[in-house]
Design an enzyme around this catalytic site. Structure first.
Site, PDB file in Angstrom:
ATOM      1  N   TYR A  97       0.790  -1.045  -0.056  1.00 42.93           N
ATOM      2  CA  TYR A  97      -0.107   0.081   0.030  1.00 42.93           C
ATOM      3  C   TYR A  97       0.862   1.139   0.134  1.00 42.93           C
ATOM      4  O   TYR A  97       2.145   1.063  -0.515  1.00 42.93           O
ATOM      5  CB  TYR A  97      -0.915  -0.141   1.277  1.00 42.93           C
ATOM      6  CG  TYR A  97      -2.000   1.012   1.496  1.00 42.93           C
ATOM      7  CD1 TYR A  97      -2.734   1.156   0.275  1.00 42.93           C
ATOM      8  CD2 TYR A  97      -1.948   1.520   2.683  1.00 42.93           C
ATOM      9  CE1 TYR A  97      -3.878   1.911   0.677  1.00 42.93           C
ATOM     10  CE2 TYR A  97      -3.076   2.479   2.652  1.00 42.93           C
ATOM     11  CZ  TYR A  97      -4.279   2.715   1.856  1.00 42.93           C
ATOM     12  OH  TYR A  97      -5.103   3.648   1.855  1.00 42.93           O
ATOM     13  N   ARG A 150      -6.286  10.702 -10.407  1.00 43.77           N
ATOM     14  CA  ARG A 150      -5.666  11.654  -9.287  1.00 43.77           C
ATOM     15  C   ARG A 150      -5.142  10.530  -8.447  1.00 43.77           C
ATOM     16  O   ARG A 150      -5.895  10.017  -7.502  1.00 43.77           O
ATOM     17  CB  ARG A 150      -6.786  12.648  -8.703  1.00 43.77           C
ATOM     18  CG  ARG A 150      -6.199  13.385  -8.099  1.00 43.77           C
ATOM     19  CD  ARG A 150      -6.255  13.272  -6.401  1.00 43.77           C
ATOM     20  NE  ARG A 150      -6.195  12.106  -5.930  1.00 43.77           N
ATOM     21  CZ  ARG A 150      -6.243  11.585  -4.845  1.00 43.77           C
ATOM     22  NH1 ARG A 150      -6.596  12.402  -3.714  1.00 43.77           N
ATOM     23  NH2 ARG A 150      -6.192  10.455  -4.427  1.00 43.77           N
ATOM     24  N   LYS A 168      -5.987  -1.438  -2.328  1.00 41.63           N
ATOM     25  CA  LYS A 168      -7.091  -1.308  -1.343  1.00 41.63           C
ATOM     26  C   LYS A 168      -7.608  -2.846  -0.918  1.00 41.63           C
ATOM     27  O   LYS A 168      -8.161  -2.933   0.051  1.00 41.63           O
ATOM     28  CB  LYS A 168      -8.040  -0.242  -1.952  1.00 41.63           C
ATOM     29  CG  LYS A 168      -7.567   1.067  -2.083  1.00 41.63           C
ATOM     30  CD  LYS A 168      -7.778   1.748  -0.947  1.00 41.63           C
ATOM     31  CE  LYS A 168      -6.902   3.233  -1.003  1.00 41.63           C
ATOM     32  NZ  LYS A 168      -7.403   4.099   0.064  1.00 41.63           N
ATOM     33  N   GLU A 239     -12.577   5.309  -6.047  1.00 39.60           N
ATOM     34  CA  GLU A 239     -11.114   5.654  -5.473  1.00 39.60           C
ATOM     35  C   GLU A 239     -10.347   6.442  -6.333  1.00 39.60           C
ATOM     36  O   GLU A 239     -10.409   5.955  -7.739  1.00 39.60           O
ATOM     37  CB  GLU A 239     -10.649   4.015  -5.247  1.00 39.60           C
ATOM     38  CG  GLU A 239      -9.117   4.204  -4.719  1.00 39.60           C
ATOM     39  CD  GLU A 239      -9.119   4.407  -3.250  1.00 39.60           C
ATOM     40  OE1 GLU A 239     -10.191   4.253  -2.515  1.00 39.60           O
ATOM     41  OE2 GLU A 239      -8.468   5.482  -2.675  1.00 39.60           O
ATOM     42  N   ASP A 240      -9.765   7.471  -6.116  1.00 39.04           N
ATOM     43  CA  ASP A 240      -8.798   8.389  -6.813  1.00 39.04           C
ATOM     44  C   ASP A 240      -9.291   8.752  -7.970  1.00 39.04           C
ATOM     45  O   ASP A 240      -8.543   8.834  -9.202  1.00 39.04           O
ATOM     46  CB  ASP A 240      -7.480   7.698  -7.031  1.00 39.04           C
ATOM     47  CG  ASP A 240      -6.705   7.717  -5.508  1.00 39.04           C
ATOM     48  OD1 ASP A 240      -7.188   8.078  -4.502  1.00 39.04           O
ATOM     49  OD2 ASP A 240      -5.436   6.909  -5.563  1.00 39.04           O
ATOM     50  N   ASP A 262     -13.609   6.881  -0.941  1.00 38.29           N
ATOM     51  CA  ASP A 262     -12.713   6.908  -0.023  1.00 38.29           C
ATOM     52  C   ASP A 262     -11.907   8.040   0.384  1.00 38.29           C
ATOM     53  O   ASP A 262     -11.571   8.552   1.506  1.00 38.29           O
ATOM     54  CB  ASP A 262     -11.767   5.689  -0.057  1.00 38.29           C
ATOM     55  CG  ASP A 262     -10.827   5.235   1.049  1.00 38.29           C
ATOM     56  OD1 ASP A 262     -11.652   5.234   2.200  1.00 38.29           O
ATOM     57  OD2 ASP A 262      -9.585   5.096   0.856  1.00 38.29           O
ATOM     58  N   ASP A 263     -11.697   8.709  -0.722  1.00 36.89           N
ATOM     59  CA  ASP A 263     -10.736   9.976  -0.376  1.00 36.89           C
ATOM     60  C   ASP A 263     -11.401  11.064   0.043  1.00 36.89           C
ATOM     61  O   ASP A 263     -10.897  11.817   0.847  1.00 36.89           O
ATOM     62  CB  ASP A 263     -10.333  10.413  -2.114  1.00 36.89           C
ATOM     63  CG  ASP A 263      -9.766   9.330  -2.838  1.00 36.89           C
ATOM     64  OD1 ASP A 263      -8.729   8.790  -2.317  1.00 36.89           O
ATOM     65  OD2 ASP A 263     -10.269   9.061  -4.108  1.00 36.89           O
ATOM     66  N   ASN A 411      -0.020  11.950   0.532  1.00 31.39           N
ATOM     67  CA  ASN A 411       0.659  10.780  -0.082  1.00 31.39           C
ATOM     68  C   ASN A 411       1.160  10.996  -1.553  1.00 31.39           C
ATOM     69  O   ASN A 411       0.676  11.836  -2.249  1.00 31.39           O
ATOM     70  CB  ASN A 411      -0.092   9.502   0.043  1.00 31.39           C
ATOM     71  CG  ASN A 411      -0.289   9.083   1.646  1.00 31.39           C
ATOM     72  OD1 ASN A 411       0.773   9.577   2.486  1.00 31.39           O
ATOM     73  ND2 ASN A 411      -1.456   8.752   2.098  1.00 31.39           N
TER      74      ASN A 411
END
Ligand code: NAD
Length: 559
Positions: A97, A150, A168, A239-240, A262-263, A411
């Site tokens: 991860y 992203r 994930k 996600e992202d 999640d972000d 991150n």
């Protein structure tokens, strides 16, 4: 007595990562499956395999090589991969991860070798329903989908973004015990605006500029409908996605299928949990203080929204709650009517009446100027701007608070606003620190304030309670449950160590189930939610291949 040997090709079992055991197939299984000659003579135990694999892994010199080795193991023997991860979690988590997964996305095309999950590229438009119907993924419960625009703080990685859903979902299995056969990573490949990628001969994705607007929306709509048709009870984690799409997709679909971003939501709950835990350590009441966000995009706005909800729950009016939060973005302090760039920022924009005068010099105050005017007790970084919390910023934070709370959450490490070591030094050891990626301070590991503490439990709780939507209240209760787990006598640690992530996931899942029962009428099983959560846990242990229905299914499919 030997079992009668099956008639199908024995190599099929060895190449199925969900069934393969490598050298751990027993003599009886080798007889039955016809594996003699295909494996070396030694019959290994899982413990022996783990020792061998960890020794090989440690011999690699770079994190990326270790990542590639682990991905290869995952694609050849998934049970062993998860057993290894469970036994060496704190060592392997940063490889599987963040932070290593960032480099893995950037270099995804270099190491791509075997299929995993779904690549749904735009040229397949109009065929998604049929494609999903034809594929042998029958029992999917948790889907993690990205369009790769992203990726962490690394921007558009196109199809390489697939590294994130794979990572994930590995954590859904490792932490929340979701059977890996029931997880599905999805890359919705709508092109990439990363020109270097499109021109890279190794690039494995669809070489086109990103599809935007109505065409993009209708492709996502087709995807969601195909998912609902094929797996009506599955949960979907977005996600992202880039900011505007992330927010739009969350709002468009959150009531149509159990889904969350999640972000936005996972990060918000994790940050809230860290702040609640740090609040106790610092001995302050948040409602009496100011909080400052640096970088108000998807993550920052999500954190702000959950913080306002929490402060309202403590009895503050909505206006007062909003008044506790300040946000600085690329154009300085966000001020109503001056520099609100996205809808989510409206909630935290300072009223012109308060901050208008600050614009006298022509531009909104920057980070240090805002700290000096506002004296925030908490500073959160979600800007992806490496080094943005330099010495003057940290020293300004320590001027008015004994124990300032500083959380550089961006991150990977190359995007982090500050290192824990520097914050410690510049605050003379007074700051309470949490970082987005694992890091070390002078006295040991610093708390990793990362969604991994929240999303596996959210998914597990949603599945166990059988809800049809995932609500904001679930994230607030999840955050409180996580904050309550701070171990006694653990110094400045905000959360339990990563070794305890499975217990954390169970605890978060329980909080979700209770909200589902309270707010959505979910009915607990007779023996209670805890037992239902425990019953669901898939453990990485080899099943007996002599009586596995999966083996039968595989054999029937090929014979
Ligand atoms: P985003 O692109 O939606 O938001 C980034 C924001 O930072 C934007 O509003 C942008 O305008 C702002 N920004 C850019 N340059 C700036 C500057 N010089 N000064 C001030 N603001 C600036 O991205 P996001 O999804 O919100 O993610 C942001 C970062 O947070 C990423 O690095 C991501 O990895 C990290 N993140 C961490 C976690 C975690 O669990 N620790 C979770 C989610 C996101």
């Amino acid at each position: 007595m030997h079992q009668t040997r099956t008639s199908s090709d024995p190599r099929t079992i060895l190449s199925d990562p969900l069934l393969n055991k490598g050298t751990a197939f027993t003599e009886a299984e080798r007889d039955y499956l016809g594996l003699h000659g295909l494996l070396p003579s030694h019959v290994a135990t899982m413990a022996g395999q783990i020792d061998r694999r960890i020794a090989v892994l440690r011999a690699f010199s770079t994190s990326f090589e270790k990542y590639a080795f682990l991905r290869d193991l995952q694609d050849t023997n998934e049970t062993l991969f998860y057993a290894l991860l469970a036994q060496h979690r704190s060592e392997l988590l940063p490889l599987v991860y963040t932070p290593t997964v960032g480099e893995a996305c950037v270099r995804f095309s270099e190491i791509y070798s075997r299929p995993r999950g779904l690549f749904l590229s735009y040229p397949l438009k109009g065929r998604l329903s049929q494609i999903l119907a034809d594929l042998p993924f029958d029992d999917v419960e948790v889907i993690c989908a990205t369009d790769g625009e992203r990726i962490l703080g690394l921007g558009d990685q196109g199809a390489g973004g697939m590294g994130i859903p794979i990572g994930k979902l590995s954590l859904y299995t490792d932490c929340a015990g979701i059977d890996p056969a029931r997880t599905l990573p999805v890359m919705i490949d709508t092109g990439t605006d990363n020109e270097a990628l499109r021109e890279n001969p190794l690039y494995v994705g669809w070489r086109n500029k990103r599809v935007r607007g109505a065409e993009y929306d209708s492709f996502i709509e087709e995807f969601v409908e195909a998912v609902r048709e094929r797996w009506p009870h599955a949960m979907l984690q977005w996600e992202d996605f880039a900011g505007p799409n992330a927010v739009a997709l969350l709002h468009r679909y959150r009531d149509r299928l159990p889904s969350f971003n999640d972000d936005i939501q996972g990060t918000a709950a994790t940050a809230l949990a860290a702040i609640l835990s740090a609040e106790r350590l610092a001995g302050i009441d948040l409602a009496q203080h100011k909080l400052l966000l640096f970088g108000a995009g998807a993550a920052g706005c999500g954190i702000a929204s959950l913080l306002v909800d929490e402060l309202e729950k403590r009895g503050l009016s909505r206006d007062k709650a909003r008044g506790c939060i300040y946000a600085v973005d690329r154009d300085g302090l966000i001020i109503e009517g001056a520099n609100v760039a996205i809808p989510g920022q409206a909630l935290i924009a300072r009223p012109e009446a308060e901050a208008g005068g600050w614009l006298a010099s022509g531009s909104a105050p920057g980070l240090i100027e805002t700290i000096e005017r506002v004296h925030p007790a908490v500073l959160i970084g979600t800007s992806g701007q490496f080094g943005a919390f330099g010495e003057p910023v940290v020293r300004a934070m320590t001027k008015h608070h004994d124990r300032p709370i500083i959380l550089p959450l961006s991150n990977p490490v190359t995007r982090s606003e500050a290192s824990a070591e520097d914050i410690e030094a510049w605050s003379d050891g007074r700051a309470i620190i949490g970082t987005g990626s694992p890091s070390q301070g002078a006295t040991g590991a610093v708390t990793q304030v990362n969604n991994v503490y929240i999303f596996p439990g959210i998914g597990l709780g949603a599945l166990v309670s059988g809800v049809t939507r995932i609500t904001d209240a679930m994230f607030i209760e999840a955050a409180k449950a996580l904050a309550s787990l701070k171990p006694e006598g653990s110094g400045d640690a905000l959360f339990p160590p990563s070794e305890q992530l499975a217990d954390v996931a169970d605890c978060v899942a329980l909080a979700v189930c209770r909200v589902a029962e309270r707010d959505l009428g979910a009915i607990p099983p007779l023996d209670g939610w805890e037992k239902a959560i425990a019953r669901r846990r898939w453990v990485p242990a080899y099943r007996n291949s002599l009586c596995s229905p999966n083996i039968e299914r595989t054999h029937n499919a090929i014979s």
